[in-house]
Design an enzyme around this catalytic site. Sequence first.
Site, mmCIF file in Angstrom:
data_model
loop_
_atom_site.group_PDB
_atom_site.id
_atom_site.type_symbol
_atom_site.label_atom_id
_atom_site.label_comp_id
_atom_site.label_asym_id
_atom_site.label_seq_id
_atom_site.Cartn_x
_atom_site.Cartn_y
_atom_site.Cartn_z
ATOM 1 N N ASP A 59 0.853 -1.184 0.000
ATOM 2 C CA ASP A 59 0.000 0.000 0.000
ATOM 3 C C ASP A 59 0.896 1.244 0.000
ATOM 4 O O ASP A 59 1.668 1.458 0.937
ATOM 5 C CB ASP A 59 -0.882 -0.039 1.258
ATOM 6 C CG ASP A 59 -1.751 1.202 1.364
ATOM 7 O OD1 ASP A 59 -2.292 1.606 0.332
ATOM 8 O OD2 ASP A 59 -1.862 1.756 2.468
ATOM 9 N N THR A 69 -3.242 5.486 -3.950
ATOM 10 C CA THR A 69 -2.133 6.166 -3.273
ATOM 11 C C THR A 69 -0.822 5.985 -4.032
ATOM 12 O O THR A 69 0.022 6.870 -4.032
ATOM 13 C CB THR A 69 -1.956 5.620 -1.841
ATOM 14 O OG1 THR A 69 -1.908 4.202 -1.908
ATOM 15 C CG2 THR A 69 -3.098 6.026 -0.956
ATOM 16 N N THR A 70 -0.663 4.831 -4.685
ATOM 17 C CA THR A 70 0.570 4.609 -5.459
ATOM 18 C C THR A 70 0.478 5.355 -6.792
ATOM 19 O O THR A 70 1.422 6.023 -7.208
ATOM 20 C CB THR A 70 0.787 3.102 -5.717
ATOM 21 O OG1 THR A 70 0.677 2.412 -4.484
ATOM 22 C CG2 THR A 70 2.150 2.842 -6.307
ATOM 23 N N ASP A 96 -9.070 -0.178 2.393
ATOM 24 C CA ASP A 96 -9.040 0.565 1.126
ATOM 25 C C ASP A 96 -10.312 0.306 0.335
ATOM 26 O O ASP A 96 -10.941 1.230 -0.182
ATOM 27 C CB ASP A 96 -7.828 0.138 0.268
ATOM 28 C CG ASP A 96 -6.535 0.753 0.779
ATOM 29 O OD1 ASP A 96 -6.607 1.485 1.779
ATOM 30 O OD2 ASP A 96 -5.467 0.493 0.192
#
Length: 527
Positions: free
Chosen positions: A61, A94-95, A387
Amino acid sequence: MAIDRIFKDEAGEEKGERARMASFVGAMAIADLVKTTLGPKGMDKILQSTGRGREVTVTNDGATILKSLHIDNPAAKVLVEISKVQDDEVGDGTTSVVVLAGELLREAEKLVNAKIHPMTIISGYRMAAECARDVLLQRVMDNKEDAEKFKSDLMKIAKTTLSSKILSQDKEHFAQLAVDAVMRLKGSTNLEAIQIIKKPGGSLKDSFLDEGFILDKKIGLGQPKRIENAKILVANTAMDTDKVKIYGARVRVDSMSKVAEIEGAEKEKMREKVQKIIAHGINCFINRQLIYNFPEELFADAGILAIEHADFEGIERLGLVTGGEIASTFDNPESVKLGHCKLIEEIMIGEDKLIHFSGCEMGQACTIVLRGASHHVLDEAERSLHDALCVLSQTVNDSRVLLGGGWPEMIMAKEVDELARKTPGKKSHAIEAFAKALLAIPTTIADNAGLDSAELVAKLRAEHHKEGCTIGIDVISGSVGDMEELGISESFKVKQAVLLSATEAAEMILRVDEIITCAPRRREDRM
């Protein structure tokens, strides 16, 4: 007379080209760090703390990885911040947001070297981001009116989100759990009502959704094991007044009978407190602090279930779920709001006994019990599920959906490219660079799956010149595939947040032309 230095000795400054280089290098290094975790075939990272326990976290994550890093480079900190905001705001992507910002800066670096002013690049990027967002808005699907289709959209989004996580092997099962849990919230984005309990043992497949609330505590000896139509008082109060509270106080007595009198007085005080609590007409008392033997005995005699030392999050959530408020004084029973639920009973999960509250006031409440081989697996499973829950709860409010698998980036890149051809002047170079940066996401997805990214992206580009194309990268078969048939969907809100946050972060770093490091503060020598 030229003033050479205006800063203290240990302060530092970097100007112009050097400052910009330092910013670009830091931001690109952070993007490269998390790049390998992107997509369904992304790899994991092990994070080892230098603390006493040398704790180990295994995760892919982006936000978790970046949160754990101690970074010195100011531009890199900006990227860490945007991934954190993305995590808080929508829970996923998020990445992607860090990779996209890193690529925008990599392209900007080439343009700066070609003597294009950063302000020109920024205005080009702004035009491109606006254009890309408009394309997404034209191509979104919204099935809010059709409940069946909307539920299948949610399932697809959950499966897509989970496919890049540790739960990808059992994504059907977990997507169902997540969708059921979010549907119970009835449009609320308050994930407090969904509790996740982790119990090592069994396999990830044994995880289940329980309608109700589970408290990780045992029921004490001699207390009722089952209570129907429970009236619950949730409290945070000291139940140990049978001890002398003033430390260091000395009580001088001239005989043992006097000691017994002091003890008797203390017990009487405690008995009065317990009577006040019982006067609320409750049959279950849950306390944040310890309940000592004597009061516990009194509660058991009155047929009241007393649960002690419930963790703070547990009782806050329990108060929320049962509709009660946390009380700490008991003089006015009418002003205390009690919690209600239909049944309290003890259940077993694996080897452990837990207390189960069902039929709560707040019907949305549910508990997801995760089972797995070890704590590391369970922690990562919880992050993955969290998530998915965040994305789904946002999608229930904003039901616009896009296809996944690099499809949105391809349609954005195509339109942005068109815009670059129509735009005169140096801005067109910046707009073209934006289109190249967008292609980095499908390229990285393919690279991480060990596929030939140049070949696949070229195929995608050719396909996307046809009208109404729904082709994206299918990493499972190792070629391009129809995203609609494969059921790979993403939430529009996540994609929009990625696009806008990455552009803003890149803009902010591009504007920098000087980095000033302050001198550390020193204590003055006092004589």
